[in-house]
Design a protein around this motif. Structure first.
Motif, short mmCIF file in Angstrom:
data_model
loop_
_atom_site.label_atom_id
_atom_site.label_comp_id
_atom_site.label_asym_id
_atom_site.label_seq_id
_atom_site.Cartn_x
_atom_site.Cartn_y
_atom_site.Cartn_z
N ILE A 232 0.84 -1.20 0.00
CA ILE A 232 0.00 0.00 0.00
C ILE A 232 0.87 1.25 0.00
O ILE A 232 0.67 2.17 -0.79
CB ILE A 232 -0.96 0.01 1.22
N SER A 233 1.87 1.28 0.89
CA SER A 233 2.72 2.47 0.98
C SER A 233 3.58 2.65 -0.26
O SER A 233 4.00 3.76 -0.58
CB SER A 233 3.61 2.39 2.22
N GLU A 234 3.84 1.56 -0.97
CA GLU A 234 4.65 1.65 -2.19
C GLU A 234 3.86 2.29 -3.33
O GLU A 234 4.41 3.04 -4.13
CB GLU A 234 5.09 0.24 -2.60
N TYR A 235 2.55 2.03 -3.38
CA TYR A 235 1.75 2.50 -4.50
C TYR A 235 1.10 3.86 -4.26
O TYR A 235 0.95 4.64 -5.20
CB TYR A 235 0.67 1.46 -4.86
N ILE A 236 0.71 4.15 -3.02
CA ILE A 236 0.02 5.43 -2.80
C ILE A 236 0.81 6.37 -1.90
O ILE A 236 0.35 7.47 -1.61
CB ILE A 236 -1.39 5.22 -2.22
N GLY A 237 1.99 5.95 -1.47
CA GLY A 237 2.83 6.83 -0.67
C GLY A 237 2.62 6.64 0.83
O GLY A 237 1.67 6.00 1.27
N ARG A 238 3.55 7.21 1.60
CA ARG A 238 3.51 7.05 3.05
C ARG A 238 2.33 7.80 3.66
O ARG A 238 1.64 7.29 4.55
CB ARG A 238 4.81 7.54 3.69
N LYS A 239 2.07 9.01 3.19
CA LYS A 239 0.98 9.81 3.75
C LYS A 239 -0.39 9.18 3.48
O LYS A 239 -1.22 9.07 4.39
CB LYS A 239 1.01 11.22 3.16
N GLY A 240 -0.62 8.78 2.24
CA GLY A 240 -1.90 8.18 1.90
C GLY A 240 -2.14 6.90 2.68
O GLY A 240 -3.28 6.60 3.08
N THR A 241 -1.08 6.13 2.92
CA THR A 241 -1.21 4.88 3.67
C THR A 241 -1.61 5.16 5.12
O THR A 241 -2.45 4.46 5.69
CB THR A 241 0.12 4.10 3.63
N LEU A 242 -1.00 6.17 5.72
CA LEU A 242 -1.36 6.53 7.10
C LEU A 242 -2.82 6.99 7.18
O LEU A 242 -3.52 6.71 8.16
CB LEU A 242 -0.44 7.62 7.63
N MET A 243 -3.28 7.67 6.15
CA MET A 243 -4.67 8.12 6.13
C MET A 243 -5.62 6.93 6.06
O MET A 243 -6.63 6.87 6.77
CB MET A 243 -4.90 9.06 4.96
N ILE A 244 -5.27 5.95 5.22
CA ILE A 244 -6.09 4.74 5.11
C ILE A 244 -6.09 3.98 6.43
O ILE A 244 -7.13 3.48 6.89
CB ILE A 244 -5.56 3.85 3.97
N ALA A 245 -4.93 3.89 7.08
CA ALA A 245 -4.81 3.15 8.34
C ALA A 245 -5.63 3.77 9.46
O ALA A 245 -6.05 3.08 10.40
CB ALA A 245 -3.35 3.05 8.76
#
Length: 517
Positions: free
Chosen positions: A140-153
Motif C-alpha cells: 500500500i505504501s509503495e503505490y500510494i505513498g507514506r501519507k496516503g497509507t497513514l490516512m487509510i490506516a
C-alpha cells in the motif's frame, strides 16, 4: 532504464543539479509562482501537489517583500520536527492500543461476563489484525505513498474503537479489536519508514526514537486514563490520535525518497528542500538519492531467487531477527498484564504501579532518544538486552522465593519484583524498544523495502501475538518460570546483536545499504 524518459536518458542526467536553486532570491521565484503574471496581486502558492499541502497568501505588498515573508512563515511552520510529531500521532495510537487491555481487564470481564481465556483472545486479536495490516502495509505504501497509507490506516482504527465502545457482547468487542489491530499494523511499519526517509543522517536516530517515545506515551496515557475512566469512555478517547492525524497529514510533505523512486523528481526536490530549509544546499543529497534509486524503476520487483544475494538476505534477516527478539523478550506480556502480575506479587495498588511503570518507560525512552546518535545503535541494544536479562532473572527469583517463604515475607518479595519490573521496562526503553524499528527502516534496500519491511513487521506482530496469547497461561503455570523464559530470550538478543548487527550511526541510508553488497 530511466525514470523520466522525456528529460533523463543517462546516469549523468540523473545526477544533474537540483531543479530548485539552493539559495538567494531565486529560491522565492522558483518556489512561489504568481498565477497572474501581468500583475503584482496574483495568487502566491507553494506547489506541493504530491509533496505536501498548498500554501496560499494574497496581498498587495511588493513582490520581494511578499516572497521574503512567505518564505519566513514556511520556514517557521513547516519543519522536519513538525512532520515527525504529526506522523507520531500514529505511534500514540499504537501505544494506546497496546495499553488499553491492562486497566480495563477486570471491568470488561465483569460487564460482559468474559472468562480469562475470552479476554486473552480479545487482547491478542489486535496482533492478529496487525499481522494482516503488516502484510498489506508495504505494498500500500509503495503505490500510494507514506501519507496516503497513514490516512487509510486511520479509518479502521477509528471504526474499531467505536465498535468496542458500543460492544454488548464478544462479537463487537472482537471485531473492533481486529479493526484497530489492522490499522496499527500498517502504522507500525509506515511511521518509522517515513521518519527515516525524511531525516538527515545526523538526526535520524533521535527523530526515529520519537516513534517509540510517542508509543510509550500512548501506553502511559491508556494506563493513566484507565485509573478513573470507564472502559467504554476510554475506547472513545482512543479514537483521538487518528482523528487528529488525518487533517495533520495535509500539512506535511511526502517522503522525498518515495517520490524519487516513483520518478516524481520535481516533487521530490521540492519536498526535500522544504524538509531541509530554503537556505540549504541540497544538491549532494539529491544526487546521492538519485544514484541510489537509479538502478530500479518505479515498478521494480524482486524475485525470490534474488533474495539469495547478500545485499538482500543479510539486511532482511537482521530486520526480522531484531523485531522478533524484541517481542520474545516478553515485554508485551508484561505491559498487557502488569496489573495482574503486581497482584500476584502482592503489590496492593496494582493499577497505580502499572501507571508508574508506563511513566518511567516514557522518561527512559526520552533519555535514550538523546543518546542513540551519540552512543550508537549497537551499544544501546547490547546494554538494553543485558539489563533485561538480569531484571527478568530478578523477577523470577522474587516469585520463586515468594512461593518458598512464609507469608510475612511476601511484601519484601513484592517490592523485589516491582524493582525488577521497573528495571525491565527501563532497559527496554533504553534500546530494544525503538532501535529495532530504526535499524529495520535504515538497512533495507529501496527495491525490497516494501516486501522486506512487511515481512519484518509481520514477524514482529506474529511473535507479539504468541507472547500476548500465552502470557496469561504461562503466568498461571509459573510466574517464575515465565520470567526465566523471557530472560533467556533477552540473553539471545545480546548474542545476536554482538555477532550480526552493524552500526548505522552517522551514515546515510544509501551508504548503509551499499555496505551489504
Amino acid at each position: 532504464m530511466s525514470f523520466r524518459e522525456d528529460s533523463v536518458s543517462s546516469e549523468e542526467g540523473l545526477l544533474r543539479k537540483p531543479l530548485l536553486p539552493p539559495k538567494g532570491k531565486d529560491i522565492a521565484r522558483t518556489y512561489f509562482r504568481d498565477d497572474s503574471a501581468s500583475s503584482d496581486e496574483g495568487l502566491i502558492r507553494k506547489p506541493l501537489l504530491h509533496a505536501g499541502s498548498w500554501y496560499r497568501m494574497g496581498s498587495r505588498q511588493s513582490s520581494n517583500s511578499m516572497m521574503e515573508s512567505s518564505a519566513q512563515i514556511l520556514r517557521e511552520s513547516i519543519s522536519i520536527y513538525l512532520c515527525v510529531l504529526i506522523v507520531a500521532l500514529g505511534s500514540i495510537q499504537f501505544g494506546f492500543t497496546l495499553g488499553y487491555t491492562n486497566p480495563t481487564q477486570s471491568d470488561i470481564m465483569d460487564d460482559l461476563l468474559l472468562s480469562i481465556s475470552e479476554f486473552s483472545i480479545f487482547g491478542s486479536l489486535a496482533n492478529v489484525g496487525a499481522m494482516v495490516g503488516a502484510i498489506a502495509s508495504g505494498q500500500i505504501s509503495e503505490y500510494i505513498g507514506r501519507k496516503g497509507t497513514l490516512m487509510i490506516a486511520s479509518i479502521p482504527n477509528i471504526s474499531g474503537w467505536l465498535a468496542i465502545s458500543f460492544a454488548r457482547d464478544t462479537s463487537f468487542l472482537y471485531m473492533g479489536r481486529l479493526m484497530e489491530g489492522f490499522g496499527v499494523g500498517i502504522i507500525s511499519y509506515v511511521v518509522p519508514v517515513y521518519i527515516a526517509e525524511i531525516s538527515p543522517q545526523n538526526m535520524r536516530g533521535v527523530l526515529g526514537s520519537i516513534n517509540n517515545l510517542c508509543l510509550t506515551f500512548g501506553t502511559m496515557l491508556a494506563y493513566l486514563l484507565g485509573l478513573f475512566t470507564p472502559w467504554r469512555v476510554l475506547a472513545i478517547l482512543g479514537m483521538l490520535p487518528c482523528t487528529l492525524l488525518i487533517p495533520g497529514l495535509f500539512f506535511i510533505p511526502e517522503s522525498p525518497r518515495w517520490l524519487a523512486k516513483m520518478g516524481n523528481f520535481e516533487d521530490f526536490e521540492t519536498s526535500l528542500q522544504v524538509l531541509r530549509g530554503f537556505d540549504t544546499d541540497i544538491s549532494l543529497e539529491v544526487n546521492e538519492i538519485k544514484r541510489s534509486v537509479g538502478s530500479s524503476s518505479k515498478k521494480a520487483t524482486i524475485r525470490f531467487s534474488e533474495l539469495k544475494r547478500k545485499r538482500y538476505y543479510y539486511p532482511l534477516l537482521i530486520g526480522i531477527g531484531l523485531l522478533t527478539l524484541q517481542q520474545l523478550s516478553g515485554i508485551n506480556g508484561v505491559l498487557f498484564y502488569s496489573s495482574n502480575i503486581f497482584k500476584s506479587a502482592g503489590v496492593s495498588s496494582s493499577k497505580a504501579a502499572t501507571f508508574g511503570i508506563g511513566a518511567i518507560q516514557v522518561i527512559v525512552t526520552a533519555i535514550a532518544a538523546s543518546l542513540v546518535d551519540r552512543a550508537g545503535r549497537r551499544v544501546l541494544l547490547i546494554m538494553s538486552s543485558a539489563l533485561m536479562t538480569v531484571s527478568s532473572f530478578l523477577v523470577a527469583i522474587a516469585f520463586y522465593l515468594k512461593d518458598l517463604t512464609p507469608e510475612s515475607w511476601h511484601p519484601a518479595f513484592g517490592i523485589l519484583s516491582l524493582v525488577g519490573l521497573v528495571v525491565l521496562v527501563m532497559a527496554f526503553g533504553l534500546g530494544l524498544g525503538s532501535i529495532p524499528w530504526i535499524i529495520m527502516s535504515e538497512i533495507l534496500p529501496v527495491n525490497i523495502k516494501s516486501l522486506g519491511g512487511s515481512v519484518a513487521t509481520l514477524a514482529n506482530w506474529l511473535t507479539s501475538w504468541v507472547v500476548t496469547m500465552t502470557a496469561n497461561l504461562l503466568l498461571t503455570w509459573s510466574e517464575g518460570g515465565t520470567f526465566i523464559i523471557y530472560a533467556m530470550m533477552s540473553a539471545s538478543t545480546v548474542v545476536f546483536v554482538r555477532l550480526w548487527v552493524p552500526e548505522t550511526k552517522g551514515r546515510t541510508l544509501e551508504e548503509i545499504q551499499r555496505s551489504f553488497r
